[in-house]
Structures are given as C-alpha cells and as structure tokens.
Design a protein around this motif. Sequence first.
Motif, PDB file in Angstrom:
ATOM      1  N   ASP A 134      -3.978   2.792  15.178  1.00 21.94           N
ATOM      2  CA  ASP A 134      -3.631   1.586  14.831  1.00 21.94           C
ATOM      3  C   ASP A 134      -2.448   1.590  13.447  1.00 21.94           C
ATOM      4  O   ASP A 134      -1.960   0.486  13.539  1.00 21.94           O
ATOM      5  N   SER A 135      -2.539   2.707  12.843  1.00 24.01           N
ATOM      6  CA  SER A 135      -1.625   2.389  11.802  1.00 24.01           C
ATOM      7  C   SER A 135      -1.066   3.960  11.356  1.00 24.01           C
ATOM      8  O   SER A 135      -1.685   4.959  11.781  1.00 24.01           O
ATOM      9  N   LYS A 136       0.000   3.895  10.866  1.00 23.19           N
ATOM     10  CA  LYS A 136       0.387   5.363  10.156  1.00 23.19           C
ATOM     11  C   LYS A 136      -0.439   6.027   9.287  1.00 23.19           C
ATOM     12  O   LYS A 136      -0.870   7.131   9.357  1.00 23.19           O
ATOM     13  N   LEU A 137      -0.942   5.006   8.407  1.00 18.65           N
ATOM     14  CA  LEU A 137      -1.809   5.702   7.532  1.00 18.65           C
ATOM     15  C   LEU A 137      -3.278   6.262   7.972  1.00 18.65           C
ATOM     16  O   LEU A 137      -3.686   7.498   7.583  1.00 18.65           O
ATOM     17  N   THR A 138      -4.032   5.644   8.942  1.00 15.41           N
ATOM     18  CA  THR A 138      -4.933   6.233   9.735  1.00 15.41           C
ATOM     19  C   THR A 138      -4.677   7.456  10.566  1.00 15.41           C
ATOM     20  O   THR A 138      -5.408   8.385  10.657  1.00 15.41           O
ATOM     21  N   MET A 139      -3.289   7.373  11.071  1.00 12.76           N
ATOM     22  CA  MET A 139      -2.762   8.836  11.675  1.00 12.76           C
ATOM     23  C   MET A 139      -2.867   9.969  10.846  1.00 12.76           C
ATOM     24  O   MET A 139      -3.284  10.959  11.108  1.00 12.76           O
ATOM     25  N   GLU A 153       6.384  -5.897   2.517  1.00  7.17           N
ATOM     26  CA  GLU A 153       5.807  -4.505   2.301  1.00  7.17           C
ATOM     27  C   GLU A 153       4.193  -4.599   1.792  1.00  7.17           C
ATOM     28  O   GLU A 153       3.533  -3.593   2.548  1.00  7.17           O
ATOM     29  N   SER A 154       3.846  -5.673   1.139  1.00  5.61           N
ATOM     30  CA  SER A 154       2.479  -5.911   0.978  1.00  5.61           C
ATOM     31  C   SER A 154       1.704  -6.242   2.169  1.00  5.61           C
ATOM     32  O   SER A 154       0.612  -5.746   2.301  1.00  5.61           O
ATOM     33  N   LYS A 155       2.431  -6.746   3.245  1.00  3.81           N
ATOM     34  CA  LYS A 155       1.706  -7.339   4.451  1.00  3.81           C
ATOM     35  C   LYS A 155       1.299  -6.105   5.157  1.00  3.81           C
ATOM     36  O   LYS A 155       0.434  -5.908   5.758  1.00  3.81           O
ATOM     37  N   HIS A 156       2.563  -5.021   5.426  1.00  2.00           N
ATOM     38  CA  HIS A 156       2.318  -3.780   6.067  1.00  2.00           C
ATOM     39  C   HIS A 156       1.257  -3.172   5.214  1.00  2.00           C
ATOM     40  O   HIS A 156       0.277  -2.207   5.794  1.00  2.00           O
ATOM     41  N   ILE A 157       1.126  -3.071   4.115  1.00  2.00           N
ATOM     42  CA  ILE A 157       0.151  -2.212   3.173  1.00  2.00           C
ATOM     43  C   ILE A 157      -1.143  -2.695   3.538  1.00  2.00           C
ATOM     44  O   ILE A 157      -2.312  -1.972   3.722  1.00  2.00           O
ATOM     45  N   ASN A 158      -1.255  -4.176   3.619  1.00  2.00           N
ATOM     46  CA  ASN A 158      -2.604  -4.646   3.648  1.00  2.00           C
ATOM     47  C   ASN A 158      -3.281  -4.467   5.102  1.00  2.00           C
ATOM     48  O   ASN A 158      -4.273  -4.225   5.782  1.00  2.00           O
TER      49      ASN A 158
END
Length: 151
Positions: A62-67, A27-32
């Motif tokens: 590139d990531s769900k967060l940026t979307m 999970e921390s890898k995905h967050i990073n």
Amino acid sequence: MSKINMVDLAGSERASQTGATGVRFEESKHINQSLMSLGVVIKNLCALAAGRSDQGPTPYRDSKLTMLLKDAVGGNCKTVMIATISPADQDYEQTLSTLRYANRVKSIRNKVMANVTKTDEFIKELLEEKEALLAKLNDRRKSSIGYSEEG
C-alpha cells in the motif's frame, strides 16, 4: 546477512499545527498516507500475533514505506522502535497517539531463526569432511613416523 533500517517518523504532520501550504502540504499528505498504511500493517501483524488470522493478507504494497519496512516489521528479524514524546501540554494528543502506536508495535511477534541456505549447509558439510580427512592424514603421518623410528 544483516540489514538495518533507520526511519524517522517524528514530527507533526497536521496541517493546522504546521501551517503547511502548497508543496509542503502535499508532502505532509503523502507522509500521513504512508503512516496510515504502516498503521494498518502493524494492526494486521498484531492480529496475527494474537492468533486472529481473519485480517487477510498483510497490505505491504500500500505504500513505499511499508514495502521498505516489510522485512523489519514482519520478517525474520529483531526490530526495535524508539518512540519519543513531548512533555508539552499542547502536544498531549500527539504524545498519546505515539504511545498507542508504540504499544501496538510492541505486540508484534516475529519468529527469528538463522537464515541457512542449501549452499551454506553444503559448505559446512564439506568443511567438516575436510577437518576429518586432515585429522586422519595427521594420524597416519604420526603413525608412519613412529613406525620408522622404531624400526
């Protein structure tokens, strides 16, 4: 239309500090990875704000967060970022990193303007026309009442 995004990016995601293993480590890898993608997007937007367009397209996908934050960081909006830091000595590096991140975000410049669609413009014109016609109607009623009272 208004929209609010509240995202908590706080907390240490360093495996050596958190002692995360197994699922928590994954999970921390995905967050990073998401934070790294957000950093790249912010860097690109800062370059565009500085007049350098050599960065290519902004990599929101590139990531769900940026979307999710696409409208908030690079869209037609006003954005506020609150950076919280720790006064503890052991958190010095993370505090410095947070301050650098916030400083980069501060240099993003969005061009905010009202969202007006053709339908909105048409409705506004119709309402103005309605008001003008009602004013004419009231003037005619007043003049016809005044005319009949005199006669």
